[in-house]
Design a protein around this motif. Structure first.
Motif, short mmCIF file in Angstrom:
data_model
loop_
_atom_site.label_atom_id
_atom_site.label_comp_id
_atom_site.label_asym_id
_atom_site.label_seq_id
_atom_site.Cartn_x
_atom_site.Cartn_y
_atom_site.Cartn_z
N LEU A 2 -21.32 5.10 -17.88
CA LEU A 2 -21.39 5.39 -19.31
C LEU A 2 -22.79 5.09 -19.85
N PRO A 3 -23.20 5.83 -20.85
CA PRO A 3 -24.49 5.55 -21.48
C PRO A 3 -24.44 4.22 -22.24
N ALA A 4 -25.59 3.64 -22.51
CA ALA A 4 -25.66 2.38 -23.25
C ALA A 4 -25.14 2.56 -24.67
N ARG A 5 -25.41 3.72 -25.25
CA ARG A 5 -24.94 4.03 -26.61
C ARG A 5 -24.36 5.43 -26.63
N LEU A 6 -23.39 5.60 -27.48
CA LEU A 6 -22.79 6.92 -27.66
C LEU A 6 -22.61 7.12 -29.16
N ILE A 7 -23.51 7.88 -29.78
CA ILE A 7 -23.47 8.10 -31.21
C ILE A 7 -22.94 9.51 -31.46
N VAL A 8 -21.81 9.57 -32.15
CA VAL A 8 -21.19 10.87 -32.38
C VAL A 8 -20.65 10.93 -33.80
N SER A 9 -20.85 12.05 -34.43
CA SER A 9 -20.29 12.28 -35.75
C SER A 9 -19.80 13.72 -35.79
N LEU A 10 -18.73 13.93 -36.52
CA LEU A 10 -18.20 15.28 -36.64
C LEU A 10 -19.22 16.19 -37.34
#
Length: 85
Positions: A2-10
Motif C-alpha cells: 500500500l502507498p504511504a498515503r491515499l488521498i481520495v475525494s469524490l
C-alpha cells in the motif's frame, strides 16, 4: 504494497467551502481570511484508480453531513479528547 498515503475525494473541494461547513456546524462565523498571504495550492488532482481497486464497494458520504457529524462528536467528547494522560 500500500502507498504511504491515499488521498481520495469524490469531487474537488475548496478550503473556503470546508471552512464554511465547519462554521455552520459550530454556529461560528467570525472567520478572518488573511488575504495578504499567498493563496497556496489552489487544488490537488487525485487519481482514484488505486482506491477503487482496493475498495471497490466503497460508498462516499456527503461531506457536509460528515463534517457536521464530526463537529458534533467533538462537541460531545471534547473534554475526554483534550485530557492529558
Amino acid at each position: 504494497t500500500l502507498p504511504a498515503r491515499l488521498i481520495v475525494s469524490l469531487k474537488s473541494l475548496k478550503i473556503k467551502d470546508i471552512v464554511s461547513y465547519i462554521c455552520k456546524s459550530f454556529n461560528y462565523y467570525n472567520v478572518e481570511w488573511e488575504i495578504d498571504k499567498p493563496q497556496g495550492q489552489l487544488n490537488r488532482i487525485t487519481d482514484k484508480t488505486l482506491f477503487r481497486k482496493l475498495f471497490p464497494k466503497f460508498v462516499y458520504s456527503n461531506i457536509e453531513n460528515s463534517i457536521k457529524n464530526t463537529c458534533l462528536w467533538l462537541e460531545n467528547n471534547y473534554e475526554n479528547c483534550r485530557k492529558k494522560t
